[in-house]
Design an enzyme around this catalytic site. Sequence first.
Site, PDB file in Angstrom:
ATOM      1  CB  SER A 137      -9.747  -5.209   7.433  1.00  0.00           C
ATOM      2  OG  SER A 137     -10.662  -4.377   8.524  1.00  0.00           O
ATOM      3  CE1 TYR A 162      -5.540  -2.004   8.122  1.00  0.00           C
ATOM      4  CE2 TYR A 162      -7.733  -2.004   8.828  1.00  0.00           C
ATOM      5  CZ  TYR A 162      -6.676  -2.554   8.732  1.00  0.00           C
ATOM      6  OH  TYR A 162      -6.606  -4.149   8.967  1.00  0.00           O
TER       7      TYR A 162
END
Length: 339
Positions: A137, A162
């Site tokens: 990501s 995350y």
Amino acid sequence: MANITLESKTILVTGAAGFIGSHLCKRLFDSVKDIKIIGIDCITDYYDVSLKEERLKMLSDYSAFTFIKMDISDKEKLNEIFKSYKPAVVVNLAAQAGVRYSITNPDAYIKSNVIGFYNILEECRNNPVEHLVYASSSSVYGSNKKVPYSTEDKVDNPVSLYAATKKSNELFAHAYSKLYKIPATGLRFFTVYGPMGRPDMAYFKFTNKLVKGETIQIYNMGDMYRDFTYIDDIVTGIVNVMKKSPEATEDGALYKVYNIGNNKPESLMDFVNILEDCLIKEGIIKEKGKKELLPMQAGDVYQTYADVSELEKDFDFKPSTSLKEGLSRFAAWYKSYNK
């Protein structure tokens, strides 16, 4: 880079009921002859399950699609799947997504993004595959000041759990690749949007609120920039990468990481304006909505901006769908999906 043919192969796609996973499966079926896809997903209720079911319904038209409902943190069941189907290529898109949710629900991230990914690596070690492609990501860049973000940049300061789990995936994959010669490529996705997208993403939330006539919240007083990347470009990038396994790095790992982004940060306010124009054009809303400008939220970053020169060099491709085009396709889908 070694070329990999996908024709007549069995591919394992985790997160197959997800936004990117379902679009990827459809593209593979439509463009590769005699491909078989084993799709796995645990269908969590992190967002509306009916949208995940709709995506699976789209894939049920393909006879070579096998769907298995399971969680990749279930080591034994994952082992059964690898032993039974012997996938040649694995695309790991299963993950607990969302930056803000990770602040209040850390367990979900450790279970899926850390333990689940470790299980995938173990299966690729014990049941050798031609290529493991996995989702990282843009959030790994944290609050890096240097832009555009390059895969050469240090990414040691994540601003959310995350992001930390995604960085850990890259480190795990590098270690496994070096130790067990697993060809592994990580893809750092930048703000993916489009039809059948995730309802927890800003553009989808904005649309739902505008339809109801509610006020939309815009953080950092609207002074934020995102490298919005249309789903079709993301999928093209993944398919290109699947077909070429990485060369050995200096330390002997068969390992590579790419950015996949539009290479063009857009201001959040411009994004909202274009979205509203597209929704008005489709007759979904009659006029622009009310906006509330708020300070920056925890875990958020000021801007994302992808340097995609490596992707361009190795695959002669870079994302290029304009916001206007991408959002008008989203608006058309939204209208038909919500009747």
